[in-house]
Each structure stands twice: as structure tokens, then as C-alpha cells.
Design a protein around this motif. Structure first.
Motif, PDB file in Angstrom:
ATOM      1  N   UNK A 198      15.047  -2.637  11.668  1.00 46.67           N
ATOM      2  CA  UNK A 198      13.627  -2.267  12.697  1.00 46.67           C
ATOM      3  C   UNK A 198      13.161  -3.293  12.328  1.00 46.67           C
ATOM      4  N   UNK A 199      12.887  -4.003  11.312  1.00 47.75           N
ATOM      5  CA  UNK A 199      12.176  -5.219  10.924  1.00 47.75           C
ATOM      6  C   UNK A 199      12.900  -6.495  11.881  1.00 47.75           C
ATOM      7  N   UNK A 200      11.994  -7.568  12.814  1.00 46.74           N
ATOM      8  CA  UNK A 200      13.092  -8.842  13.066  1.00 46.74           C
ATOM      9  C   UNK A 200      12.492 -10.301  12.053  1.00 46.74           C
ATOM     10  N   UNK A 239       5.457  -3.390   8.968  1.00 44.44           N
ATOM     11  CA  UNK A 239       6.207  -2.085   9.474  1.00 44.44           C
ATOM     12  C   UNK A 239       4.872  -1.956  10.473  1.00 44.44           C
ATOM     13  N   UNK A 240       3.607  -2.229  10.792  1.00 45.11           N
ATOM     14  CA  UNK A 240       3.651  -2.516  11.953  1.00 45.11           C
ATOM     15  C   UNK A 240       3.481  -3.777  13.500  1.00 45.11           C
ATOM     16  N   UNK A 241       4.475  -4.452  12.905  1.00 43.63           N
ATOM     17  CA  UNK A 241       4.324  -6.112  13.832  1.00 43.63           C
ATOM     18  C   UNK A 241       6.030  -5.644  13.681  1.00 43.63           C
ATOM     19  N   UNK A 242       6.629  -4.968  12.977  1.00 44.27           N
ATOM     20  CA  UNK A 242       7.371  -5.371  13.217  1.00 44.27           C
ATOM     21  C   UNK A 242       8.758  -6.091  13.462  1.00 44.27           C
ATOM     22  N   UNK A 243       7.844  -7.752  12.541  1.00 43.52           N
ATOM     23  CA  UNK A 243       8.066  -8.736  12.161  1.00 43.52           C
ATOM     24  C   UNK A 243       8.242  -8.889  10.763  1.00 43.52           C
ATOM     25  N   UNK A 285       5.035   7.846   5.319  1.00 42.98           N
ATOM     26  CA  UNK A 285       6.080   7.191   6.266  1.00 42.98           C
ATOM     27  C   UNK A 285       7.363   6.907   5.808  1.00 42.98           C
ATOM     28  N   UNK A 336       1.467  -0.888   0.040  1.00 41.47           N
ATOM     29  CA  UNK A 336      -0.027   0.152  -0.042  1.00 41.47           C
ATOM     30  C   UNK A 336       0.794   1.556   0.114  1.00 41.47           C
ATOM     31  N   UNK A 376       2.033  -2.678   4.739  1.00 39.35           N
ATOM     32  CA  UNK A 376       1.383  -2.053   6.532  1.00 39.35           C
ATOM     33  C   UNK A 376       1.473  -2.884   7.371  1.00 39.35           C
ATOM     34  N   UNK A 397      -0.794   4.402   0.840  1.00 44.26           N
ATOM     35  CA  UNK A 397      -0.629   4.525   2.539  1.00 44.26           C
ATOM     36  C   UNK A 397       0.468   4.873   3.446  1.00 44.26           C
ATOM     37  N   UNK A 398       2.312   4.115   2.570  1.00 45.24           N
ATOM     38  CA  UNK A 398       3.190   4.133   3.305  1.00 45.24           C
ATOM     39  C   UNK A 398       4.143   5.901   2.668  1.00 45.24           C
TER      40      UNK A 398
END
Lengths: 283, 283, 283, 283
Positions: A143-145, A161-165, A118, A111, A158, A114-115
Motif C-alpha cells: 500500500x505504500x510506494x 500513511x497519508x502520503x502513501x509513499x 487504524x 504516533x 502519520x 494516533x494510529x
């Protein structure tokens, strides 16, 4: 550098079911298939379709009930172009090849509309060019696992990015989302990936940039899990929705794919792996 | 410190419509209403309801067709407790008052379940306590742009984090989401806000923490737009869904609310505004 | 009618972990707990909290490493009010008790703001009253498939409507969403459910309506899986986020809860089960 | 049947900005451009790109600061094939042309993966074929309200289904979502639409079906707002993300497009409009 790649796919099919596969290595300027064999058991007729705009090589077969085994083996030569990252630029929209504009649009798992904010907030102040896309890949890696099983087939950029994984697919989607949000065409790539542990199909992304020799797709791997010089491309597309190694249209139980890639021209045991987030290879 | 607060609300009502308002200042240990007047034109009967668990003061009226004007004026005394931030701790779940557990749950605009991983990844390594919540408020102030008109009434914390912009309501939602994601009870607060420019109703958030004198709700304003010592609370709740200054149940055109707050005991022109992201006040 | 209810919960706790439980039967006008026992092994001190606004009975304990067993047994008398559905009305917002307004707001799993248009389009033309809410429950039963495992803890009413499948929790969320979208206060209820197969905790919903004797919460079960006269309430709240039978704040492996309910005053084998989507019981 | 189509687009451009347009009529078997003129003021060089896989005709120009006016006029001949709806079949995946498989994938505004269950539940029991897609278009017309301004550029098929309202773009997205969910390739079409009131660009969708003369894209208009025999196609693509009549890459104020279409070979005043949800035309 030559690589031996292979995959073995096993299914247990209920009823009659067509399958579409995209497991064969692409032929591009920097990736040549030297030899290859495709074995299907039981023997079945296949139809082929090479998609002109992507170079993806699809084949379809119609399986009957019972076991189905698909085996692909190839020797592929990669001749990555070397280049000076500082000399690779972003291309402003007025000069992009019109066929690349497609890769600016948002898609199912990306998306980018929407990003966009950011992306601008996080990367907008960086100097445009190869190094900015490398910074995106690095940001994702930092930043993402990478967590196996943390996402599923409906997970989008999306969500990641929110869940960071996420996994490689999700890392690629997020990288593409940020690029598109900044006006950089970007696409999804599925690949055999040298030194990926455990061996599996891999996903990375490419951005359209311009070096001294012209525009090209430059590859980035935000997972840093594979050797960036040893990625053998199978499929490219807007996102994972377009790039599946297997699409069964019917009921079938799938075993885990057995994927292998081996470097034929160097001693894999002594050479230190390169783990740059980005590659020196361009199509 | 005493403050004069007021708001004037104008409506043009079509047909008959009930309205519920929550514009009156709360009475709490640290916030006393010294005097107040509520004027409604045309004169209409009102029903009152003070919600025990929140202290919110609601009143309802039933308007007929035509203009409706609601005017509230009060003098409120704030006596913020002073405290040493280093001495204010988070409270582990086994010791939280059970009535505070409600404020750990996700709510309509605060998907703290989905943002938990983000919260842990960004703030999980910080030393628990008041300073960690202050770090959350600071992070929001630094990373989210305050942009009037950038969100609407369906915008949630997840959206705000992705879009990197919002207004006070969105800033508060995101702060609460991060707190709940870390196991810190947090709630939404609507307030008259001294030095907010332009004057309007404001939204901040509170976290349940424990100082030397016991547990209390500590206020944080991630927008840093108002003076943190001059926030006069109207409503508290799980999120903005529960804290509306006006809920009309029928068709009505609303003018912009005219909101004012004035400090009675100090020289607003000479005192330098405090713009900490957090307040020294606790309920 | 008297019912024997029980549940046995087994955990294997790592480290020290507080647990909050809401498994005890409520005491209301139409539901009386005649006797009950709560057994915890190993023996542990508990703290109790009865939430005034909901009547939910919570208790908290702090478990150490190792097995934890919580066992609750009660005899409960249900005296459902009988009423004429045609005589039960919706209450317009100007006459709703102000404490019920809370149950008009959207919540985490119930985006009633987003589903309002759907609710109006599908049910707006129906005659307001008990029968309209019954129509909502029937619509859900007819249009959503009950599929075990089709949803998870982040599934909301919007998801359920799109996916056309869910479990009792999702059915209740969707029913509440439609009610709130039409201006009918509605809330989530967890219960022991007679004749539910296989036995488990159940979830239904209640709408605030007005019979000849005044306003009350009327229960509806859109799954039609249990006997609507044999629902023993444990918890009520805005949605499932607020009504968990167990909230562990630490790591613990959970076995499946063993839930039982038995009718003491009638022959369960000969009486034909009632499977109305709605109950004759009101609080 | 010949149609005169035209559009006039006015912009006020800030700075330098590239624009990409897709406003020219396609040339296909059943749609021939007899003559056309494109006028740009001020006079600017244009680059052209006809996308092979879609037939979309793009052109790009680079505008400087100030007013920009783009005017397109064409005479187009439509020769819709006539056919017996009962003789038009769906094509099972094993026999679909491989290039059509792309249109089975979910895309940005069409989460057909998430809506698959809904599609199967609502339309899965219908006899496959043209009439099933017509039933989809009719369902949308009956169940979704056409409300100007009810959606925006981030609205997806999922949103439309929940909100029960939208505009032509949203109706087309939802129709495509249901088709893809049932395994029918479907794509988005932008068009000049005869008898659309007020005149504007229109959006419909096409499904890949098979008539006696082979596979073709069959057009459906779930809005029923235009004459189904008078749709002059400009762009086709996965969804609206790919089919914009104008993409400015820079800041520009846009006036409303002035769109016209006139039937040259029949008396528009006396012929009764056809308002079938589907067309007899195939590409």
C-alpha cells in the motif's frame, strides 16, 4: 553465513565539530563480529560508548577544519535462528518483560497513539502472532510506494500513511506504529543490507514476539528490497531520531556514504535472492 | 416529493451577542420552498443575506441577555432528476466552468493537497465518472467507523483518515478530499435528512459531474444513514468552516437543536428506505 | 500615481494541458487599469471569468505540447485614499457586512481557530482598530525571519509561527490568522509590488476595517519589503490556495516569471522609499 | 529536609487487566527513601523492574474484575545541593557524556527539531548556562497560561506553543523542546510537589548542566506552582509518553488519585513558599 561489510564516509568540516557515529556492527547472540577495523583520517582520538539497553556502539571524535574520512570494515557472522512462524506468538502485556514496555510508547516519528485505531481496524481481526506482524509488513509493501526523495527528516508515520509513499525509514516507522498500536513492542533497526540496490544503509523494524525458546526481537523488512537473511545490524532504537549513523554537531558538508556488503559463503550470482518481507533471524 | 422540515433552537444568552443562522432551505432547480415560517422569541429584527455563489440563506439577529428561541418550519418540494449513473462523467479541468475551480482547492478541514497521493493510489485506477465518486463514498462507508463523539471541531480529513472514525461532517470532508485530490470539484452540504436516526442536522457532499443534460452538483452520502432521496439542503460551502447552522459571536449556552423532517407524500412506514451512498438528485 | 506593470511567463508543456491564469490587474475604486495587453504565443483562444465576489480576473487557455509564452503589460493608476489611522476602527460582528463573514473562517493555510488563543494572548489587550492590525504586521516583521526557500506550498500559518521564518506568502498567512483570531475579517492579496527586490510577485494581506467613509479593505505588508503605496492587486482570496498566478492542469516545466513594475509619475531614484508595514490605500 | 509523601489510587477493573505503576520515590544522591510501604487491595503478587538508565521504579500487577486499590507511603529525605547559578554552565556536545545525547533527540510530545528555530530566535542570543535555562522557564511561565483541561494526552510542545496554554505536563514539554533545540539535553520528571495546590502529581523538567562539581541534571519548574525545594521525583524519561504513574492494559475506571506531600522538618504555615522557576537541587 559470513558477510564483509564496509562504509566510507567523507566530510568537509568547517570550524571545529564533534561527530558521533553509529556505524559499527552490533555483537549479539545471532550476529558476531569476527574482525573489524576503523580508520579515521586525519588520525583523531575517539571516545566509545556502548549503550547497555540497545547494544548500539557509538564513538565520538572532534574534527578540526578540513576533510574528514571515516572508514569501517568488518567481517560479521550471522546465524539466524530458524523457526516455525506458526509457533511464534505475541506476548500479552501482563507477561512482557518490563524493559520491553518502552517500545510500546509512541515516539517522535511514530504516533502510535494516533494510529492505534487504524491498526486495530486494519489488523485487529487477524490472529495474533508472527503472521500478523508479517501481514503488517506485507500491507505496507502493498500500500505504500517506495519513492526516493518523497520524504524528509521530519516525516512521521502519520505522514507516510497519508502520503502513501516513503523510503525504508518511513516503511519501518509505519510498521512500528501499527505494532505498537496493537500492543506489540517494536523498534527501529539500521543495518547493512545484502542485495540492497543501490547499496546504502537500510532501515527495518523488529517486533518482540515469543517463540518456543522464549521472547526475542524478530526482524521485518516491509520494503522487501534486501535479502532478509543478510541484514547486519548497527543500531536499534525507538525510531530514526535515536538511530543516526552520523550526528555532526557543527557545520560540515557530507558526501554520500559508500556502503558495501558482500556474502562470503555463497555465490551471490547464482543464488536466487529471498525477498520475504520478514526474516527468520531473531536476536 | 414534499417534505415538512423544522428546527427549534434554544439559547441562553449572556450579555449582548449577534448570531448568524443558516437554517433555511435553499431554493434551487430541484428544491422548492413551498411555504415557510421563521419565529424568533423574543421578537428581534433580522438582517438577511443570500450568498450569490452558494445560494445559502443567512440571517443575523442581535440578542440581548436571556433566553433566545429560533424556530423554522417549511414545506419543501424535491424533484430529483433521474439519470443513468453510467452516463454521468467527470469533467476534465480544461472544460470545467471556471467558477467550479474554487472547489478544487484545499480548505481548512480538507487537506486535499496532502491526500492527493492517497486518492490516486486508492481510486486513480477506477474508471472516471459518477461510479468513481460512488466508489469513494462506499470506501469511506466501509473503512471509517461512524462513532458519535469521536471528533471535534478541529478534526480534518487527514485526522479522520488516520483515526478511521468520525461523524457525518468528517465523512463528508474525507469524500471531498478524495474528489479534489482526483481533480473533481467537490463541496460540503448541510441538510435536513429524512430517516436520519436520531434526527439531527446532517452533512453530505456534492461533486461536480456532467450528465446528458450538462454539468451539475451530484450528492453523495458516505454515511448511508439517511434516505438519499430526502435531503433538503440548507448550506453549501468549501467545508464545515463555511457551513455552520449557527454562529454566535458572544457567549451563549446552547440546547440541543430539535430537528424534524417528515415525508408528506409517501407512507414512511411501508416504503423501504433507500440507503444508497449516493443520490439521484442533482441541483 | 501611474505604474507600468508587466510579467512574462514561459512554460515548456508536455502533452495537452489547460492553464488558468490570474495575472491581470484588478479594476477597483482605487485601482484603474488605463491600458493593457495580453499576448500569448502560440496564439490560443482564451476563456475569461471575473469572479464577482473577489474581482479576480481569470483566463484559461489550452496549450498543446511545446513552448508557451504568456505576456501581460498594463498601465495602472492607483489613487490611495488618505486617512487618519486613529479614525479607522474595527467593526464588531453584529455590524459586519454579511459577505465579509466568510473572511473570518479558517482556511487551508490559516488555522485561525487554532491560533485564536495566541492572537488574543499577544494582541488582545491592544486598543482595537487600524493600529492593532498594524501592530500585528509589525510583530510579524520583528519576530519572523524572511528566508527564501524556508517554506513550501504546504506550509501553513501554524508552521510559520513555529518555524519563525518564511516568505511573503507565509507572512501574509500569519497576519490573516491573527486578524481572524481576533474577529477581524482578513484576506490574502497577490500583487505587483513597487521596489520589491528582486522583482517578483508579492503577497500581502487586507483587513476589513471602517474609516470615516465606511468599511473597506485596508492593506498591510508584514514583510516591509515593498513600497506600500505601489501595490497593484491581481488576486484576493481566503489564502494562497485560492490565489495562484498560474494553475497548470497537466505537466509543464516553468521558467521563473519575469515580473516588472515601474513608477511613471515620480523619480524612483530620488524619492525615499516608504517602508511602512501598512498602506494608506483602501479598496 | 524530610517529606512524607503518599498516594492512593482506586480503580474499578473490568475483566482481567495488567497494570504497571511508577509511583515510588527514586533513590538518588540527593533523594533518599527513608522508609516506605506499598499496600495493594486485594493482595496481589507484584513484579518489579528498576530501569537502570533512569532509576525509575516500576511494578506490575495483574488485577481481576472488581475494585483495586493501590496505596504508597514513604518518608523521603531531600538534600539539594546549593550552588551559584553563575557558575553552572552548558556543556558543548563534544564534551557531553554520551549517554546524555539521547536527551537531545526529539520525542513524541517534543518536536524539538521543529522548534529549534523558535528556540534559537528567542533564546539563542542569551549567555549560555543555567541562567539561560532559567530564562526559558520564565518565558514559559510568562507566555503560556496554566489552564486546567486545556490540553489532552495527544497535546505536544508544538500545540502548546500555538495554543498558549496547558498544564504542568505541557509546560515541561515546551521547556524540554527549547532546551533540546539549543543543544541542551533535557528530560521529563514526574514528582510529588510540596505546596502544589490542589495536591496532585506534578511534572517538571531537568536540563543537563555542569557545575563546579561536574555534570548533573538541574530541575526547572516553569509553572512556578510548587515549592522548588520540595520536589520528590518518581519518574524521569524522554517525555510524558515514558513517564506515566499508571498504565492499565485493559479496561478500568479510575478515580482521581489522592496525592499528599508534607514537610516534616519545617513549619509549613510560617515559612514563605519559594516560587523560583528553578531549583537548587541536582541529582
Amino acid at each position: 553465513m559470513r558477510y564483509a561489510v564496509s562504509c566510507v564516509l567523507n566530510y568537509d568540516v568547517q570550524g571545529n565539530a564533534p561527530f558521533v557515529f553509529n556505524i559499527e556492527a552490533q555483537n549479539t547472540e545471532h550476529q558476531k563480529v569476527l574482525d573489524e577495523t576503523l580508520t579515521i583520517s586525519p588520525q583523531l582520538a575517539i571516545e566509545r560508548f556502548d549503550m547497555p539497553e540497545s547494544g548500539n556502539r557509538y564513538f565520538r571524535l572532534r574534527a578540526g577544519p578540513g576533510p574528514l574520512k571515516v572508514e569501517y570494515r568488518a567481517t560479521v557472522e550471522l546465524t539466524p535462528a530458524t523457526f516455525d512462524p506458526e509457533a511464534v506468538q505475541e506476548v500479552e502485556p501482563g507477561r512482557l518483560p518490563l524493559e520491553a514496555l518502552t517500545h510500546l510508547y509512541p515516539s517522535r516519528y511514530i504516533e502510535s497513539d494516533l494510529l492505534q485505531q487504524f491498526a486495530k481496524r486494519e489488523f485487529g481481526h487477524l490472529k495474533p502472532g508472527y503472521q500478523r506482524v508479517a501481514a503488517i509488513a506485507n500491507w505496507i509493501c502493498d500500500n505504500i510506494d517506495y519513492v526516493r526523495g518523497s520524504s524528509d527528516e521530519s516525516t512521521s508515520a502519520r505522514d507516510t500513511l497519508i502520503q502513501r509513499q516513503g523510503v525504508c525509514r518511513d516503511f519501518a516507522h509505519l510498521g512500528i506504529a501499527f505494532c505498537r498500536g496493537l500492543g506489540i513492542p517494536a523498534r527501529f533497526v539500521s543495518a547493512y543490507a545484502w542485495r540492497l540496490q543501490p547499496p546504502d544503509f537500510h532501515a527495518v523494524f523488529e517486533a518482540w514476539l515469543e517463540g518456543p525458546e522464549g521472547g526475542a526481537w524478530f526482524m521485518f523488512d516491509p520494503t522487501r528490497l534486501a535479502d532478509s537473511d543478510g541484514l547486519v545490524r548497527m543500531g536499534v532504537g525507538r525510531d530514526a531520531a535515536e538511530v543516526a549513523f552520523c550526528s555532526p554537531y557543527g557545520e560540515a558538508d557530507c558526501g554520500s556514504p559508500k556502503v558495501r556488503i558482500e556474502a562470503l559463503d555463497r555465490d551471490a550470482n547464482t543464488t536466487k535472492p529471498t525477498t520475504r518481507a520478514v526474516t527468520l533471524a531473531a536476536a
